[in-house]
Enzyme design. Structure first.
Site, PDB file in Angstrom:
ATOM      1  N   ASP A 110       0.782  -1.174  -0.119  1.00 51.26           N
ATOM      2  CA  ASP A 110       0.002  -0.089  -0.052  1.00 51.26           C
ATOM      3  C   ASP A 110       0.842   1.215   0.052  1.00 51.26           C
ATOM      4  O   ASP A 110       1.945   1.360   0.623  1.00 51.26           O
ATOM      5  CB  ASP A 110      -0.861  -0.108   1.270  1.00 51.26           C
ATOM      6  CG  ASP A 110      -1.952   1.013   0.987  1.00 51.26           C
ATOM      7  OD1 ASP A 110      -2.385   1.480  -0.088  1.00 51.26           O
ATOM      8  OD2 ASP A 110      -2.567   1.418   2.231  1.00 51.26           O
ATOM      9  N   HIS A 123       2.501   3.171  -8.964  1.00 53.13           N
ATOM     10  CA  HIS A 123       2.368   1.954  -9.148  1.00 53.13           C
ATOM     11  C   HIS A 123       3.657   1.745 -10.060  1.00 53.13           C
ATOM     12  O   HIS A 123       4.299   0.345  -9.689  1.00 53.13           O
ATOM     13  CB  HIS A 123       1.049   1.732  -9.980  1.00 53.13           C
ATOM     14  CG  HIS A 123      -0.153   2.095  -9.370  1.00 53.13           C
ATOM     15  ND1 HIS A 123      -0.323   1.785  -7.958  1.00 53.13           N
ATOM     16  CD2 HIS A 123      -1.332   2.550  -9.730  1.00 53.13           C
ATOM     17  CE1 HIS A 123      -1.524   2.122  -7.538  1.00 53.13           C
ATOM     18  NE2 HIS A 123      -2.095   2.631  -8.816  1.00 53.13           N
ATOM     19  N   LEU A 143      11.685 -20.105  -5.149  1.00 50.10           N
ATOM     20  CA  LEU A 143      10.744 -19.177  -4.544  1.00 50.10           C
ATOM     21  C   LEU A 143       9.377 -19.362  -5.199  1.00 50.10           C
ATOM     22  O   LEU A 143       9.224 -19.176  -6.487  1.00 50.10           O
ATOM     23  CB  LEU A 143      11.221 -17.755  -4.499  1.00 50.10           C
ATOM     24  CG  LEU A 143      10.155 -16.780  -4.285  1.00 50.10           C
ATOM     25  CD1 LEU A 143       9.895 -16.905  -2.489  1.00 50.10           C
ATOM     26  CD2 LEU A 143      10.687 -15.215  -4.421  1.00 50.10           C
TER      27      LEU A 143
HETATM   28  C1  FPP Z   1      -2.097   0.182  -3.076  1.00 51.55           C
HETATM   29  O1  FPP Z   1      -1.531   1.456  -3.271  1.00 51.55           O
HETATM   30  C2  FPP Z   1      -1.358  -0.462  -4.505  1.00 51.55           C
HETATM   31  C3  FPP Z   1      -2.039  -1.262  -5.616  1.00 51.55           C
HETATM   32  C4  FPP Z   1      -3.505  -1.081  -5.786  1.00 51.55           C
HETATM   33  C5  FPP Z   1      -1.499  -1.736  -6.293  1.00 51.55           C
HETATM   34  C6  FPP Z   1      -0.161  -2.562  -6.275  1.00 51.55           C
HETATM   35  C7  FPP Z   1       0.794  -2.640  -7.491  1.00 51.55           C
HETATM   36  C8  FPP Z   1       1.941  -2.775  -7.624  1.00 51.55           C
HETATM   37  C9  FPP Z   1       3.044  -2.567  -6.475  1.00 51.55           C
HETATM   38  C10 FPP Z   1       2.683  -2.797  -8.713  1.00 51.55           C
HETATM   39  C11 FPP Z   1       2.905  -4.364  -9.146  1.00 51.55           C
HETATM   40  C12 FPP Z   1       1.851  -4.594  -9.960  1.00 51.55           C
HETATM   41  C13 FPP Z   1       1.479  -5.559 -10.716  1.00 51.55           C
HETATM   42  C14 FPP Z   1       0.538  -5.510 -11.585  1.00 51.55           C
HETATM   43  C15 FPP Z   1       2.221  -6.942 -10.474  1.00 51.55           C
HETATM   44  P1  FPP Z   1      -2.704   2.601  -3.318  1.00 51.55           P
HETATM   45  O2  FPP Z   1      -2.849   2.981  -4.664  1.00 51.55           O
HETATM   46  O3  FPP Z   1      -3.768   2.398  -2.730  1.00 51.55           O
HETATM   47  O4  FPP Z   1      -1.970   3.758  -2.540  1.00 51.55           O
HETATM   48  P2  FPP Z   1      -2.560   4.804  -1.683  1.00 51.55           P
HETATM   49  O5  FPP Z   1      -3.224   4.077  -0.364  1.00 51.55           O
HETATM   50  O6  FPP Z   1      -1.278   5.810  -1.536  1.00 51.55           O
HETATM   51  O7  FPP Z   1      -3.436   5.533  -2.575  1.00 51.55           O
END
Ligand code: FPP
Length: 243
Positions: free
Chosen positions: A16, A33, A127
Site C-alpha cells: 500500500d 504503481h 521461491l
Molecule cells: C495500493 O496502493 C497498491 C495497488 C492497488 C497496486 C499494487 C501494485 C503494484 C505494487 C505494482 C505491481 C503490479 C503488478 C500488476 C504486478 P494505493 O494505490 O492504494 O496507494 P495509496 O493508499 O497511497 O493511494
C-alpha cells in the site's frame, strides 16, 4: 512455523502507498504503481537472497475495479508489461509464479499472459511467488464453499482449506502491510488466522531490504502460541536449544 529463531516460511504483503508516493511528488498515481513495481522486484530479490520460500503479494483487489478507469487500465497494462519484462529473469532465478484470484473479468490477453507465465515457471521451486490479482479473501472463501456445495461435499475446515485458491502453499507466517494503515482489507482472511502482522509506515515504493529485515526481526521476537500458554511452549523451546 514457530518464532523465534527462524525465517518466516511464507511472507505476504499488502503493497500500500503507491498513490500517496506519487501524489507527494506531484506525479500521476500510475507513476507510483510503476515505482511500486520496482519495489516488488527488489523485494523478490531480497526474499531470494534470504531463502524465504514463499512470497505472496496483493497486486489488485476485487474492490480495485472501483478506482478511476484510467488507473484500472493502467494497472492492467502494468501487469501485461511486467509479465513480458520480468518473467525471463524470474525463470532464471528459480521463481515459480502463481496468479491467485478470479480470472473471469480479466481480458483474454491478460488471462493468456497469466497462464503462460505460470506454465513457463512451473518447474521452478526456489521461491513460490503468488501474485493476488482480482483477488479478495471473501471471494476465495465463497468460491471454495460453492465448489464443495456443487460437488455435494460436506463443508469442513479441511475441505474448505483444500478448495481455496492458496491451498498450494502453507498459510502465511508473517503479513506485512505498508503505507501506515492498520487493516487487512480483504487479504488472505482465511489464511491469516495465525499470521503475525507487521505494519510499516513506509509507502510501498520506499519499502526496502532494511524494512524487510526489520519485519523479520520483529517476527522473531513474537511468541506464537496457537491458542496454547507460554508455559506449554517451554518444552518445545528447550528442545530447540538442545538441537
Ligand atoms: C495500493 O496502493 C497498491 C495497488 C492497488 C497496486 C499494487 C501494485 C503494484 C505494487 C505494482 C505491481 C503490479 C503488478 C500488476 C504486478 P494505493 O494505490 O492504494 O496507494 P495509496 O493508499 O497511497 O493511494
Amino acid at each position: 512455523m514457530t518464532a523465534p529463531g527462524g525465517l518466516p516460511q511464507h511472507i505476504a504483503i499488502v503493497m500500500d502507498g503507491n498513490g500517496r508516493w506519487a501524489t507527494k511528488r506531484f506525479l500521476p498515481r500510475l507513476a507510483g504503481h510503476r515505482q511500486g513495481m520496482e519495489s516488488l522486484r527488489r523485494c523478490i530479490r531480497a526474499c531470494l537472497d534470504r531463502g524465504v520460500p514463499v512470497l505472496t503479494v496483493f497486486a489488485f483487489s476485487s474492490e480495485n475495479w472501483n478506482r478511476p478507469a484510467d488507473e484500472v487500465s493502467g494497472l492492467m497494462e502494468l501487469l501485461a508489461t511486467a509479465l513480458a519484462k520480468e518473467v525471463p529473469q524470474l525463470l532464471k532465478d528459480g521463481v515459480r509464479l502463481h496468479f491467485v484470484g478470479e480470472r473471469a473479468g480479466l481480458s483474454d490477453n491478460v488471462r493468456a499472459g497469466l497462464d503462460q507465465a505460470e506454465q513457463a515457471t512451473a518447474s521452478n521451486s526456489r521461491l513460490v511467488l503468488n501474485v493476488c490479482f482480482n483477488y479478495g479473501g471473501r471471494w476465495d472463501i465463497a468460491q471454495a464453499a460453492a465448489r464443495l456445495a456443487a460437488q455435494g461435499q460436506p463443508i469442513t475446515e479441511l475441505a474448505l482449506h483444500q478448495a481455496m485458491a492458496m491451498s498450494h502453499v502453507p498459510d502465511p507466517d508473517l503479513i506485512i502491510r505498508t503505507g501506515g494503515e492498520l487493516r487487512l482489507s480483504n487479504f488472505l482472511l482465511w489464511q491469516a488466522a495465525y499470521a503475525e502482522l507487521f505494519f510499516s509506515d513506509k509507502l510501498w515504493p520506499d519499502f526496502d531490504e532494511a524494512e524487510l529485515d526489520r519485519a523479520i526481526a520483529e517476527f522473531n521476537r513474537r511468541e506464537r502460541r496457537y491458542g496454547q500458554t507460554s508455559e506449554q511452549l517451554l518444552p518445545a523451546a528447550d528442545e530447540r536449544k538442545l538441537a
